[in-house]
Design a protein around this motif. Structure first.
Motif, PDB file in Angstrom:
ATOM      1  N   VAL A 192      -0.034   9.137  -6.572  1.00  0.00           N
ATOM      2  CA  VAL A 192       0.332  10.541  -6.784  1.00  0.00           C
ATOM      3  C   VAL A 192       0.881  10.723  -8.202  1.00  0.00           C
ATOM      4  N   ILE A 193       1.794   9.837  -8.582  1.00  0.00           N
ATOM      5  CA  ILE A 193       2.443   9.975  -9.899  1.00  0.00           C
ATOM      6  C   ILE A 193       1.423   9.779 -11.025  1.00  0.00           C
ATOM      7  N   GLU A 194       0.557   8.788 -10.879  1.00  0.00           N
ATOM      8  CA  GLU A 194      -0.435   8.543 -11.939  1.00  0.00           C
ATOM      9  C   GLU A 194      -1.522   9.633 -11.952  1.00  0.00           C
ATOM     10  N   ARG A 242       8.685  12.703 -14.904  1.00  0.00           N
ATOM     11  CA  ARG A 242       8.161  13.993 -14.426  1.00  0.00           C
ATOM     12  C   ARG A 242       7.244  13.796 -13.222  1.00  0.00           C
ATOM     13  N   GLY A 243       6.484  12.703 -13.259  1.00  0.00           N
ATOM     14  CA  GLY A 243       5.609  12.372 -12.131  1.00  0.00           C
ATOM     15  C   GLY A 243       6.398  12.161 -10.844  1.00  0.00           C
ATOM     16  N   PHE A 244       7.516  11.437 -10.953  1.00  0.00           N
ATOM     17  CA  PHE A 244       8.373  11.222  -9.780  1.00  0.00           C
ATOM     18  C   PHE A 244       8.871  12.571  -9.246  1.00  0.00           C
ATOM     19  N   LYS A 245       9.285  13.438 -10.158  1.00  0.00           N
ATOM     20  CA  LYS A 245       9.814  14.743  -9.719  1.00  0.00           C
ATOM     21  C   LYS A 245       8.732  15.546  -9.006  1.00  0.00           C
ATOM     22  N   GLY A 267       0.817  -1.223   0.000  1.00  0.00           N
ATOM     23  CA  GLY A 267       0.000   0.000   0.000  1.00  0.00           C
ATOM     24  C   GLY A 267       0.844   1.264   0.000  1.00  0.00           C
ATOM     25  N   GLU A 268       2.005   1.209   0.632  1.00  0.00           N
ATOM     26  CA  GLU A 268       2.895   2.379   0.634  1.00  0.00           C
ATOM     27  C   GLU A 268       3.392   2.686  -0.777  1.00  0.00           C
ATOM     28  N   ALA A 269       3.724   1.631  -1.507  1.00  0.00           N
ATOM     29  CA  ALA A 269       4.182   1.828  -2.889  1.00  0.00           C
ATOM     30  C   ALA A 269       3.026   2.323  -3.764  1.00  0.00           C
ATOM     31  N   VAL A 270       1.839   1.783  -3.533  1.00  0.00           N
ATOM     32  CA  VAL A 270       0.675   2.208  -4.323  1.00  0.00           C
ATOM     33  C   VAL A 270       0.343   3.680  -4.042  1.00  0.00           C
ATOM     34  N   ALA A 271       0.547   4.110  -2.799  1.00  0.00           N
ATOM     35  CA  ALA A 271       0.280   5.520  -2.462  1.00  0.00           C
ATOM     36  C   ALA A 271       1.156   6.441  -3.314  1.00  0.00           C
TER      37      ALA A 271
END
Lengths: 355, 355
Positions: free
Chosen positions: A268-270, A348-351, A260-264
């Protein structure tokens, strides 16, 4: 007793579920019960389960180590071998008592042992209650690739007994909560708005909210059980989230994230990508980012990490012909699938997430 | 072109099948073709297959070692790993080109890779043509226990091209023939009587007979695809046959039997048991025994062997609650299932076979 009926099975809520289960087991005249659990649950959850289970059918317990790193084909093979040693037959039933790893693994084993025996899930984590134990997706990871091998195989019954949640720490609760936020974002804007401020949610609320999340998941799954279309929206946050999870799982110098932490992070990125490729508003994106950052510690991800995380995305099951396809939000509470996305946009999403 | 339509897929007979397959592949727009084969077939059958396949879709070949001893979870895992390396995705298709080991393994891999991709079978042995490639049973052995792990998963198409039979030796043909005799014994007395004298059968006959065997198998499978009842009759000869096969497979000092060879012995023994527990006549039993002894060399089985073979019977998938259940013949051409049989009767059956 509250109950959600799916096309194939019942999801029973609360301690009254055990009486229903006992009756079901006796009616089906199973030859043997194989309980799959992990060492944590064996200690903290199994006594409660066994003391509530009204049946005289012989049971055997198979215990695995806890943790996503054990959800693999080696453990799968070991469980199958143990089942032959325990002389489980085609009329035996598997009962999984545990979190998502246990129900994914146990469901997969059950679906292939002697070409399929029945399986019943007793989820003990929030994540398993609202997500993993419902909907019939089973499987294991393959060399870190999440759920690369598995089946669609519906359980025969699920009991959601929230008393198990008392055995969890805050981190585990928050991890499961991410899937609930997802249910709101893809299907029910008001639900998402209600969930946003986790400090408002008490234990009693949580039971009702779990029911609502399972209701939403079942609404989606029942329209498309084997994910040829609509069911993909449940993957919101997972294209990137699974890649992050795989990367952290396979790096010796990183502590694994909970699913769930990774999905959170993935959500945000998606959501950011949704502002670029769909009609999703910048304001709603900022709101999601703020909500996630309020609930979850920011995951430390460096430029080097991003490059390697991207190399995991190619294994996403929604991809084909070497292209990445993702679920995006068009509005809060509304998701669409099969968007072709570029690696550049993910970077860009990661940034944006790290800003 | 002759064709048998099942509920889910077509079985195409003859070389015209490749044109149908080519059209199907192109229509489905598969991202990639994964061909699973063994080293024998790669040399002797694949050139014929590839030269007849009209498609421009990219293909990759995965080759395994030939033989039942490689139909296990280790090879299964290896094939799955290779598929991720070849970047097979959910829109890839598996085509198996080989005998029963290849189609059982390939079908199982396809049914679980990314929770299921399509699978097409090109059987190259008589056994695979009349039995393994049709009906959707997939799987692998587990520590010698036959087909202990697998799925029911229908192929998308099967092409029965008897030109591959020219690559087989007499022993392999006779092994496949055992399943055809079985089809007669359980379902069609006149067919069995026709097959009895194998010296009467020429290559042209064989093509017609394969069609009839597939027709019978499909008639049975279509009424009960997941073997909750009637389909069990296809297991005639297999309760004992699988145990013999497992025993010979796991003994270092024995040469493995081919599946059909073990089933032939099993059919004699189960026909004998049928005279004891069902209405099957002694004359018909003697006739079966004579027929099998005419076609197959008598398998050398000592008293010691019998004891150990019996210990394998407990793993039969039709068993439950520690009892052995078998399919028996009531008449030539008519089988019934769920007969409780004793080890003593099996021992007497072995003695009758060896007399």
């Amino acid at each position: 007793m509250k109950k959600i009926k799916t096309a194939n099975y019942d999801i029973c809520f609360g301690i009254e579920g055990y009486a229903v289960l006992g009756q079901y087991l006796n009616e089906k005249k199973y030859s043997k019960i194989i309980i799959l659990t992990d060492s944590n649950c064996n200690e903290h959850c199994l006594p409660h389960f066994l003391s509530n289970l009204p049946t005289h059918i012989l049971f055997e317990i198979i215990e695995i180590e806890p943790g996503e790193e054990f959800k693999n084909l080696e453990i799968f093979t070991g469980i199958l071998q143990t089942m032959t040693e325990l002389e489980a037959d085609r009329k035996s039933v598997m009962i999984t008592v545990g979190g998502g790893v246990v129900s994914d693994l146990g469901g997969f084993v059950a679906s292939v042992y002697m070409r399929g025996i029945d399986c019943i899930n007793i989820p003990t984590t929030l994540l398993a209650m609202v997500d993993a134990s419902v909907g019939g997706k089973t499987g294991v990871d393959l060399e870190g690739i999440k759920n690369c091998v598995g089946t669609f195989s519906m359980p025969r019954m699920v009991i959601v007994d929230t008393s198990y949640l008392e055995t969890l720490n805050g981190r585990q609760i928050r991890a499961g909560y991410a899937e609930m936020l997802k249910h709101g974002l893809i299907y029910d804007a008001a639900y998402y708005d209600y969930l946003k401020d986790i400090s408002n949610i008490d234990f009693e609320d949580l039971s009702l909210l779990i029911f609502h999340s399972v209701y939403i998941k079942n609404e989606i799954v029942s329209q498309d059980p084997e994910e040829s279309g609509l069911r993909k929206i449940l993957n919101f946050g997972h294209t990137v989230g699974h890649a992050i999870e795989s990367y952290f799982l396979t790096q010796n110098n990183k502590n694994p994230l909970l699913h769930g932490e990774a999905v959170a992070v993935g959500m945000v990125i998606e959501a950011y990508i949704s502002t670029q490729l769909s009609s999703f508003s910048k304001d709603d994106y900022e709101d999601i980012k703020k909500t996630i950052h309020n609930i979850y510690e920011k995951v430390q991800i460096q430029a080097d990490d991003i490059e390697q995380i991207l190399s995991w995305i190619k294994f996403d099951k929604k991809n084909y012909n070497g292209n990445i396809y993702s679920v995006l939000l068009s509005n809060k509470g509304k998701a669409e699938y099969d968007f072709l996305i570029s690696k550049d946009l993910v970077i860009r999403g990661f940034k944006e997430y790290l800003k």
